[in-house]
Scaffold this motif. Sequence first.
Motif, PDB file in Angstrom:
ATOM      1  N   CYS A  24       8.073   7.443  -5.064  1.00  0.00           N
ATOM      2  CA  CYS A  24       6.874   8.179  -4.642  1.00  0.00           C
ATOM      3  C   CYS A  24       6.146   8.741  -5.861  1.00  0.00           C
ATOM      4  N   CYS A  52       2.196   6.908  -4.265  1.00  0.00           N
ATOM      5  CA  CYS A  52       2.711   5.854  -5.146  1.00  0.00           C
ATOM      6  C   CYS A  52       1.597   4.979  -5.704  1.00  0.00           C
ATOM      7  N   CYS A 147       1.669   6.014   0.292  1.00  0.00           N
ATOM      8  CA  CYS A 147       3.128   6.079   0.347  1.00  0.00           C
ATOM      9  C   CYS A 147       3.630   6.701   1.654  1.00  0.00           C
ATOM     10  N   LEU A 227       8.905  -1.182  -8.948  1.00  0.00           N
ATOM     11  CA  LEU A 227       9.350   0.212  -8.961  1.00  0.00           C
ATOM     12  C   LEU A 227      10.646   0.357  -9.732  1.00  0.00           C
ATOM     13  N   SER A 245       5.424  -1.088  -5.691  1.00  0.00           N
ATOM     14  CA  SER A 245       4.350  -0.282  -5.145  1.00  0.00           C
ATOM     15  C   SER A 245       3.114  -1.175  -5.202  1.00  0.00           C
TER      16      SER A 245
END
Length: 349
Positions: A24, A52, A147, A227, A245
């Motif tokens: 996040c 994100c 997100c 990520l 992301s």
Amino acid sequence: MKDAVKEYYGKVLQGTKDLKTDACCTDTEIPGFIKQGLCRIHAEVAGRYYGCGLVMPELLQGMRILDLGCGAGRDCFLLSQLVGEEGYVLGVDMTDEQLAVANRHIDYHTKQFGFSRPNVEFRKGYIEQLNELGLADNSFDIIISNCVINLSPDKEAVLREAYRILKPGGELYFSDVYSDRRISKELAADPVLFGECLSGALYWNDFHNLAKQVGFLDPRLVEDRPLTIGNDELAKRIDYIHFFSATYRLFKLPGLEPHCEDYGQAVIYKGTIPHYERQLQFDKQNLIQAGTTFPVSGNTFRMLSETRFAAHFEFFGADDTHYGIFKGKGAAIPFDKRASNDKSGGACC
Ligand SMILES: C[S@@+](CC[C@H](N)C(=O)[O-])C[C@H]1O[C@@H](n2cnc3c(N)ncnc32)[C@H](O)[C@@H]1O
């Protein structure tokens, strides 16, 4: 799971610094004018940001925008500045503690932006049931989300509601977490992995199919990054899955084709979109330089000519002669760093 998520964002996390992974977080290059906007956001709101990606599409002046899962409201207050006093931003979230922070700072931001009245509102609700908030069909120009959809137990309902509420030609522009495979039920039931926006992530191809099913017929990837998990214990349990992301733009344009087709059409960008005068990165595959003739597929032609972008382009050609598939664009696998196992991508926030 909804109660576990409320507990996580309402009570467990007190701010960005409490996150256990880097999912996040936003690790995107931020344009200067948006950085300036961020500097005007109250520290308490900024300190509870769990997004994100950057969900600030072009041409926001005067728009009506809905933020799905607005949290403490960072993106709403940023958008508030970009839509201006004549625009309107509504944030919806299910967690009282997040909404309390957002509501506490409406007056501060109204003064900070020099507006005579607030142009932002926050309401408590579920993003799967926006009808319960009385949000009408065809009533918003743009929907954003940052997100959040990975946290929903009914992602199809969220996308369906977004499609219903958008005006024709409107767009859902959102960042979320995706995986390179379907995630086991066992991992999905883990409250920390789920709360950290990982184990609820959709497998990217399931997302594409779902988006098409509800009417968003040609999902366009704008940007993506692999990520990093940033927590050894959690990484050990999931490091065989690659997470990304990604920011997508989905237009409500009935009749878009399932593939990009070539009708010999082209556009010229006039260079008139504020802050993007030299070029427009419309999506990952279409970097459009101002002043040059730029060939586009039939779908891209419609995304530019039947939306708020239309006034900023000249359009050439019709869709009456077909030249086959539009070559060189539209890869089947969206994330080009998919095979990357690079865990050194850097933390963010
Ligand atoms: C990762 S945080 C992101 C918050 C915000 N978008 C940001 O960027 O800071 C997820 C937020 O989504 C909200 N949320 C999750 N599922 C939801 C649902 N089904 N309906 C409404 N809100 C939801 C949570 O309460 C939480 O505030």
